[in-house]
Motif scaffolding. Structure first.
Motif, PDB file in Angstrom:
ATOM      1  N   ASP A 211       0.915  -1.420  -0.043  1.00 30.71           N
ATOM      2  CA  ASP A 211       0.034   0.001   0.222  1.00 30.71           C
ATOM      3  C   ASP A 211       0.777   1.295  -0.010  1.00 30.71           C
ATOM      4  O   ASP A 211       0.403   2.495   0.086  1.00 30.71           O
ATOM      5  N   LEU A 212       2.298   1.073  -0.309  1.00 29.41           N
ATOM      6  CA  LEU A 212       3.027   2.310  -0.539  1.00 29.41           C
ATOM      7  C   LEU A 212       3.159   2.658  -1.983  1.00 29.41           C
ATOM      8  O   LEU A 212       3.502   1.828  -2.668  1.00 29.41           O
ATOM      9  N   SER A 213       3.111   4.043  -1.932  1.00 27.30           N
ATOM     10  CA  SER A 213       3.108   4.706  -3.409  1.00 27.30           C
ATOM     11  C   SER A 213       3.948   5.675  -3.461  1.00 27.30           C
ATOM     12  O   SER A 213       3.967   6.537  -2.550  1.00 27.30           O
ATOM     13  N   LEU A 214       5.086   5.680  -4.406  1.00 24.89           N
ATOM     14  CA  LEU A 214       5.795   6.961  -4.820  1.00 24.89           C
ATOM     15  C   LEU A 214       5.631   7.550  -5.947  1.00 24.89           C
ATOM     16  O   LEU A 214       5.731   6.932  -7.153  1.00 24.89           O
ATOM     17  N   ASP A 215       5.310   8.617  -5.844  1.00 26.07           N
ATOM     18  CA  ASP A 215       5.005   9.526  -7.350  1.00 26.07           C
ATOM     19  C   ASP A 215       6.330  10.217  -7.505  1.00 26.07           C
ATOM     20  O   ASP A 215       6.720  11.199  -6.977  1.00 26.07           O
ATOM     21  N   LEU A 216       7.109   9.778  -8.635  1.00 29.24           N
ATOM     22  CA  LEU A 216       8.359  10.094  -9.086  1.00 29.24           C
ATOM     23  C   LEU A 216       8.167  11.612  -9.578  1.00 29.24           C
ATOM     24  O   LEU A 216       9.459  12.342  -9.476  1.00 29.24           O
ATOM     25  N   ARG A 217       7.227  12.174 -10.245  1.00 32.94           N
ATOM     26  CA  ARG A 217       6.869  13.485 -10.608  1.00 32.94           C
ATOM     27  C   ARG A 217       6.726  14.541  -9.447  1.00 32.94           C
ATOM     28  O   ARG A 217       7.402  15.410  -9.624  1.00 32.94           O
ATOM     29  N   SER A 218       5.902  14.145  -8.722  1.00 32.59           N
ATOM     30  CA  SER A 218       5.507  15.166  -7.450  1.00 32.59           C
ATOM     31  C   SER A 218       6.447  15.043  -6.489  1.00 32.59           C
ATOM     32  O   SER A 218       6.516  15.805  -5.487  1.00 32.59           O
ATOM     33  N   ARG A 219       7.213  13.710  -6.437  1.00 34.07           N
ATOM     34  CA  ARG A 219       7.834  13.557  -5.196  1.00 34.07           C
ATOM     35  C   ARG A 219       7.381  13.372  -4.091  1.00 34.07           C
ATOM     36  O   ARG A 219       7.766  13.719  -2.741  1.00 34.07           O
ATOM     37  N   VAL A 220       6.215  12.724  -4.205  1.00 26.95           N
ATOM     38  CA  VAL A 220       5.333  12.443  -2.777  1.00 26.95           C
ATOM     39  C   VAL A 220       5.326  10.909  -2.659  1.00 26.95           C
ATOM     40  O   VAL A 220       4.975  10.311  -3.543  1.00 26.95           O
ATOM     41  N   ALA A 221       5.321  10.809  -1.198  1.00 18.89           N
ATOM     42  CA  ALA A 221       5.398   9.312  -0.906  1.00 18.89           C
ATOM     43  C   ALA A 221       3.968   9.079  -0.069  1.00 18.89           C
ATOM     44  O   ALA A 221       3.900   9.857   0.959  1.00 18.89           O
ATOM     45  N   THR A 222       3.173   8.050  -0.316  1.00 21.34           N
ATOM     46  CA  THR A 222       1.941   7.990   0.456  1.00 21.34           C
ATOM     47  C   THR A 222       1.895   6.483   0.956  1.00 21.34           C
ATOM     48  O   THR A 222       2.418   5.496  -0.062  1.00 21.34           O
ATOM     49  N   ARG A 223       1.214   6.278   2.107  1.00 25.12           N
ATOM     50  CA  ARG A 223       0.990   4.803   2.511  1.00 25.12           C
ATOM     51  C   ARG A 223      -0.466   4.611   2.980  1.00 25.12           C
ATOM     52  O   ARG A 223      -0.826   5.493   3.848  1.00 25.12           O
ATOM     53  N   ALA A 224      -1.160   3.877   2.056  1.00 21.80           N
ATOM     54  CA  ALA A 224      -2.660   3.868   2.614  1.00 21.80           C
ATOM     55  C   ALA A 224      -3.365   5.233   2.246  1.00 21.80           C
ATOM     56  O   ALA A 224      -4.221   5.451   2.915  1.00 21.80           O
TER      57      ALA A 224
END
Length: 225
Positions: free
Chosen positions: A132-145
């Motif tokens: 459930d971990l996601s890394l958006d390489l464009r916005s440089r934002v990491a989210t979990r759940a």
């Protein structure tokens, strides 16, 4: 971004590196094309900025060999030689852009950002996942759940390195090279400290831990079975 600058003029190299660092980028610098090619082949850079006239191996040949090896890292070529024939030659060997010296730093920075964006659009995905971990390489934002993890710059770079190699052991040296430049002299257990901070943000408030220590080897991130 992590940027490799290949420039044999000391003042020009220092000016360029300082400007890029002040804009939040990690920069490695070298002064000849052969060393530059060896570093570029490691595949750790988001973009390469190279002079055309270099000692040992000139910029054109450096780019030609890089492309022959199927390395698609975006390349910005800088040169005091700016005729139509020279610009076309640079683009044909594999440069993504060609900027004539003297140049305005603001334009250089904008062109670098543009060629990197073009490269991003050519990738299948700009979002990395692990459970459930996601890394958006464009916005440089990491989210979990769906929750923003509020990572600092180096924390994001280290987590990106782990997620790109999910299920594989990542050594401390690999993490060091990912988030710091080659001139950095690590003191103490700096990698372990940053991993601890990552774990607090990535794992502490969740039922399942994703980041694991592999004793004597390094770290890995993996989704639960």
């Amino acid at each position: 971004m992590r940027i490799l600058v290949i420039e044999d003029d000391l003042r020009g190299r220092q000016f360029l590196a300082r400007g890029l660092v002040e804009n939040g980028h990690i920069v490695d610098t070298v002064d000849d094309g052969a060393i530059g090619l060896a570093l570029a082949r490691e595949g750790i850079y988001d973009v390469i900025v190279t002079d055309r006239l270099l000692p040992v191996l000139d910029g054109l040949e450096m780019v030609r060999q890089l492309r022959t090896g199927q390395n698609a890292t975006p390349v910005m070529m800088l040169s005091a030689v700016g005729g139509l024939h020279e610009r076309v030659e640079g683009l044909r060997v594999g440069c993504d852009d060609y900027l004539v010296k003297p140049y305005a730093f603001a334009e250089l920075l904008a062109r670098i950002e543009a060629i990197v964006r073009r490269g991003d659009r050519s990738r299948q995905s700009t979002v990395l996942h692990c459970a459930d971990l996601s890394l958006d390489l464009r916005s440089r934002v990491a989210t979990r759940a769906g929750r923003d993890l509020n990572l600092q710059h180096r924390e994001f770079l280290m987590l990106e390195c782990l997620v790109r190699r999910r299920g594989q052991v990542v050594t401390r040296s690999m993490l060091l090279e990912t988030a710091w430049n080659y001139d950095f002299e690590p003191r103490g257990n700096i990698i372990d400290m940053h991993i601890h901070r990552l774990r607090v943000k990535v794992d502490r408030d969740f039922a399942t831990a994703l980041i694991h220590t592999v004793t004597g080897a390094g770290y890995l991130i993996q989704a639960p079975a």
